[in-house]
Motif scaffolding. Structure first.
Motif, PDB file in Angstrom:
ATOM      1  N   PRO A 292       0.804  -1.227   0.000  1.00 18.86           N
ATOM      2  CA  PRO A 292       0.000   0.000   0.000  1.00 18.86           C
ATOM      3  C   PRO A 292       0.837   1.277   0.000  1.00 18.86           C
ATOM      4  O   PRO A 292       1.989   1.308   0.432  1.00 18.86           O
ATOM      5  CB  PRO A 292      -0.766  -0.120   1.318  1.00 18.86           C
ATOM      6  CG  PRO A 292       0.201  -0.832   2.227  1.00 18.86           C
ATOM      7  CD  PRO A 292       0.988  -1.772   1.350  1.00 18.86           C
ATOM      8  N   THR A 350       1.319   4.975 -11.049  1.00 17.37           N
ATOM      9  CA  THR A 350       0.197   5.668 -10.410  1.00 17.37           C
ATOM     10  C   THR A 350      -0.334   6.827 -11.242  1.00 17.37           C
ATOM     11  O   THR A 350      -1.477   7.245 -11.066  1.00 17.37           O
ATOM     12  CB  THR A 350       0.615   6.207  -9.034  1.00 17.37           C
ATOM     13  OG1 THR A 350       1.735   7.078  -9.203  1.00 17.37           O
ATOM     14  CG2 THR A 350       0.978   5.082  -8.093  1.00 17.37           C
ATOM     15  N   SER A 356      -2.081   1.575  -4.705  1.00 19.53           N
ATOM     16  CA  SER A 356      -1.500   0.457  -3.969  1.00 19.53           C
ATOM     17  C   SER A 356      -1.469  -0.732  -4.909  1.00 19.53           C
ATOM     18  O   SER A 356      -2.376  -0.916  -5.728  1.00 19.53           O
ATOM     19  CB  SER A 356      -2.327   0.111  -2.727  1.00 19.53           C
ATOM     20  OG  SER A 356      -2.426   1.209  -1.857  1.00 19.53           O
ATOM     21  N   SER A 410      -2.209   6.761   3.587  1.00 23.53           N
ATOM     22  CA  SER A 410      -2.796   6.077   2.437  1.00 23.53           C
ATOM     23  C   SER A 410      -3.472   4.802   2.902  1.00 23.53           C
ATOM     24  O   SER A 410      -2.856   3.971   3.583  1.00 23.53           O
ATOM     25  CB  SER A 410      -1.705   5.749   1.410  1.00 23.53           C
ATOM     26  OG  SER A 410      -2.254   5.184   0.246  1.00 23.53           O
ATOM     27  N   THR A 412      -6.116   1.478   1.726  1.00 30.57           N
ATOM     28  CA  THR A 412      -6.702   0.754   0.603  1.00 30.57           C
ATOM     29  C   THR A 412      -7.537  -0.416   1.101  1.00 30.57           C
ATOM     30  O   THR A 412      -7.197  -1.076   2.079  1.00 30.57           O
ATOM     31  CB  THR A 412      -5.611   0.239  -0.363  1.00 30.57           C
ATOM     32  OG1 THR A 412      -6.224  -0.366  -1.491  1.00 30.57           O
ATOM     33  CG2 THR A 412      -4.704  -0.769   0.304  1.00 30.57           C
ATOM     34  N   ILE A 440     -13.650   3.664   2.934  1.00 30.29           N
ATOM     35  CA  ILE A 440     -12.798   3.324   1.793  1.00 30.29           C
ATOM     36  C   ILE A 440     -13.596   2.395   0.885  1.00 30.29           C
ATOM     37  O   ILE A 440     -13.989   1.298   1.284  1.00 30.29           O
ATOM     38  CB  ILE A 440     -11.495   2.635   2.248  1.00 30.29           C
ATOM     39  CG1 ILE A 440     -10.867   3.382   3.430  1.00 30.29           C
ATOM     40  CG2 ILE A 440     -10.515   2.524   1.091  1.00 30.29           C
ATOM     41  CD1 ILE A 440     -10.484   4.806   3.135  1.00 30.29           C
ATOM     42  N   THR A 444     -10.340   0.329  -3.863  1.00 27.41           N
ATOM     43  CA  THR A 444      -9.747   1.653  -4.049  1.00 27.41           C
ATOM     44  C   THR A 444      -8.652   1.951  -3.019  1.00 27.41           C
ATOM     45  O   THR A 444      -8.546   1.289  -1.998  1.00 27.41           O
ATOM     46  CB  THR A 444     -10.805   2.769  -3.950  1.00 27.41           C
ATOM     47  OG1 THR A 444     -11.254   2.887  -2.588  1.00 27.41           O
ATOM     48  CG2 THR A 444     -11.985   2.484  -4.858  1.00 27.41           C
ATOM     49  N   THR A 445      -7.865   2.973  -3.356  1.00 30.23           N
ATOM     50  CA  THR A 445      -6.903   3.554  -2.428  1.00 30.23           C
ATOM     51  C   THR A 445      -7.248   5.024  -2.251  1.00 30.23           C
ATOM     52  O   THR A 445      -7.547   5.715  -3.234  1.00 30.23           O
ATOM     53  CB  THR A 445      -5.464   3.433  -2.958  1.00 30.23           C
ATOM     54  OG1 THR A 445      -5.112   2.052  -3.047  1.00 30.23           O
ATOM     55  CG2 THR A 445      -4.467   4.143  -2.043  1.00 30.23           C
ATOM     56  N   GLN A 446      -7.217   5.491  -1.022  1.00 34.69           N
ATOM     57  CA  GLN A 446      -7.447   6.914  -0.758  1.00 34.69           C
ATOM     58  C   GLN A 446      -6.257   7.492  -0.005  1.00 34.69           C
ATOM     59  O   GLN A 446      -5.823   6.931   1.008  1.00 34.69           O
ATOM     60  CB  GLN A 446      -8.723   7.109   0.065  1.00 34.69           C
ATOM     61  CG  GLN A 446     -10.002   6.757  -0.675  1.00 34.69           C
ATOM     62  CD  GLN A 446     -11.244   7.090   0.140  1.00 34.69           C
ATOM     63  OE1 GLN A 446     -11.198   7.937   1.031  1.00 34.69           O
ATOM     64  NE2 GLN A 446     -12.341   6.421  -0.169  1.00 34.69           N
ATOM     65  N   ASP A 447      -5.714   8.577  -0.521  1.00 37.67           N
ATOM     66  CA  ASP A 447      -4.716   9.350   0.208  1.00 37.67           C
ATOM     67  C   ASP A 447      -5.448  10.358   1.079  1.00 37.67           C
ATOM     68  O   ASP A 447      -6.259  11.154   0.579  1.00 37.67           O
ATOM     69  CB  ASP A 447      -3.781  10.086  -0.754  1.00 37.67           C
ATOM     70  CG  ASP A 447      -2.626   9.218  -1.203  1.00 37.67           C
ATOM     71  OD1 ASP A 447      -2.558   8.050  -0.765  1.00 37.67           O
ATOM     72  OD2 ASP A 447      -1.774   9.693  -1.975  1.00 37.67           O
TER      73      ASP A 447
END
Length: 514
Positions: A292, A350, A356, A410, A412, A440, A444-447
């Motif tokens: 991640p 990315t 991730s 971050s 995920t 989340i 998905t990945t969220q920063d």
């Protein structure tokens, strides 16, 4: 149930609460109700952490942050202390208030035949509030520490070093780790530009014996030098990888196997041109892995993987982006030959978004270890960090040493959607804790720009707790600017294993006669 059986269960229960290493359960007797003996989650009562010697550079500036989240059911006693690995040392980099106390090399000076005990480096006053210390130069020692009582569950220590110039210049960070007996490090190297060390720290009263194995693109590298390395009691040994083999290889997997005793292990990967960072161990070999927290502005990402044993692994490669799972064009799958290190350059995978990497078997599952080498910047202004495959956040995970800026969290959820609670602790010098809940989405990945404590002074810790949904994986990135170089370091957020499953007793043991 006779008294002997009850005594054995009581002893096993106490052992589980102290070590936190295993969930214990008593065998079912005929006719008993298994549901009535469901295991309870109790806080661990003691834990250990080891911090490697941060740098040999005279330009190194190192900070340490110790933090324990508040845990219900722990009582009011206990303490957490970090000391120099060498117990003969008299001084330490810093005391619990962050005041510098020297380079950690002070001795008794020969005034008596007895060694002085090492002074604590960091001694937190209470759970929920970080404590910091610092050191300068290349003489800072490795540290060993223990925490018990209310300070044990979730105890986290971060070591962060800034090196202004030279090999490995930039930002280097590592979470101090618990001692163990088996470690895998994909992503090391013995190229001419690389100076990689594996740091071995022994916290115990007896020597540890360690084997270091290296796996390259064609398999295991033959070397008798890495066999039977002795790490004396209460000491740390940095082993230069290039002294273990005459082969120069860009991508290696390092396997640290402890024959006797236990150690903490981490690889310090330093590059003449691309800076450097600590490479933490990959999670245990598994058929599916999550890596991640790839920075959105990464200019180059390289996947390094190894399938221990003889069986080959075929892996599906996907990127968990803010909008969902994406298959990188041209890198849909990767074939990993058994016992051989495989490296795949993914470029700027990315493309300016949070991401991730998610690895899953295309067919049959074969255990694999993996890590990413991530580069930010261009030309002679580049910096490197590493992201190993990691365990999920689970019940709770913590990242120490955050400031009001320069920190990115971050998260995920590679499978089902999940809800997490993120708590910013009080600051090391003042501030009020703040919590916020995030959802989340699946795949998905969220920063996240993490919440900061109200009235923040000093540094703070971030604690992530899973509220509901599928497994969540996390990483925290620290950034800084060093003469135009985008310095950074990434630490993953595995479950802190602050509780252990303990079976409920069938009878009240307190009423038993002695």
């Amino acid at each position: 149930m006779n008294r002997t059986t009850l005594s054995l269960i009581a002893g096993a229960t106490a052992l589980a609460a102290v070590t936190g290493f295993a969930a214990l359960s008593a065998p079912d007797a005929p006719g008993t109700d298994t549901a009535a003996k469901a295991a309870a989650q109790l806080p661990v009562e003691r834990t250990s952490l080891l911090c490697p010697a941060p740098s040999t550079s005279d330009l190194a500036e190192t900070s340490y942050t110790s933090f324990t989240p508040v845990t219900k059911g722990t009582g009011s006693g206990g303490k957490a202390e970090l000391r120099e690995a060498d117990e003969e040392s008299a001084d330490a980099p810093a005391d619990g208030d962050g005041e510098d106390k020297g380079n950690g090399k002070g001795k008794d000076g020969g005034k008596s035949g007895e060694d002085k005990p090492a002074k604590p480096v960091l001694t937190p006053k209470e759970p929920g509030k970080p404590v910091t210390g610092d050191s300068s130069g290349g003489d800072a020692p490795a540290l060993v520490g223990t925490a018990d009582g209310r300070f044990a569950p979730g105890w986290t220590v971060q070591e962060t070093t800034e090196v202004a110039a030279g090999t490995g210049r930039g930002l280097q960070g590592v979470n101090c780790t618990a001692p163990d007996t088996d470690f895998w490090f994909p992503g090391a190297g013995t190229d001419a530009d690389r100076t990689d060390y594996v740091h071995l720290t022994n916290p115990d009263d007896s020597a540890a014996v360690v084997d270091i194995e290296l796996y390259g693109k064609d398999g295991a590298l033959k070397s008798a030098v890495g066999e039977g390395i002795t790490v004396p009691a209460h000491s740390s040994e940095p082993v230069l990888l290039s002294t273990l083999t005459g082969e120069r290889q860009t991508n290696l997997t390092v396997h640290v196997n402890v024959r006797s005793g236990r150690v903490g292990a981490a690889v310090q990967a330093l590059d003449d041109k691309l800076g450097g960072d600590w490479l933490a161990a990959s999670t245990d070999p598994s058929g599916s892995l999550v890596l991640p927290g790839i920075p959105k502005d990464a200019t180059s990402v390289r996947l390094v993987a190894l399938a221990p044993g003889d069986a080959d692994a075929d892996l599906k490669v996907r990127l968990a982006s803010p909008s969902g799972l994406i298959t990188p064009a041209g890198n849909e799958t990767v074939h990993v030959k058994g016992g051989m290190t495989t490296a795949v350059d993914l470029g700027d995978v990315t493309r300016g978004e949070a991401g991730s990497l998610v690895l899953t078997p295309t067919d049959r599952s074969v255990p694999v270890v993996a890590a990413l080498r991530v580069v930010r910047g261009k030309g002679d202004k580049q910096e490197t960090a590493f992201i190993p495959a990691t365990r999920p956040v689970g019940t709770r995970a913590t990242s120490a040493d955050n400031s009001g800026k320069g920190s990115t969290l971050s998260l995920t959820a590679p499978g089902a959607a999940a809800t997490v609670k993120v708590t910013a602790s009080a600051g090391s010098e003042g501030g009020t804790p703040v919590s916020k809940t995030y959802t989340i989405k699946a795949g998905t990945t969220q920063d996240i720009e993490p919440p900061a404590p109200g009235g923040l002074k000093g540094t703070y810790a971030l604690t992530v707790e899973t509220v509901s949904g599928g497994p969540v994986y996390g990483a925290r990135t620290l950034t800084a600017s060093e003469d135009g170089v985008p310095a950074f370091t990434v630490q993953t957020l595995p479950d802190d294993r602050g509780t252990v499953a303990v079976p409920e007793a069938d009878e009240d043991l307190s009423v038993l006669q002695r």
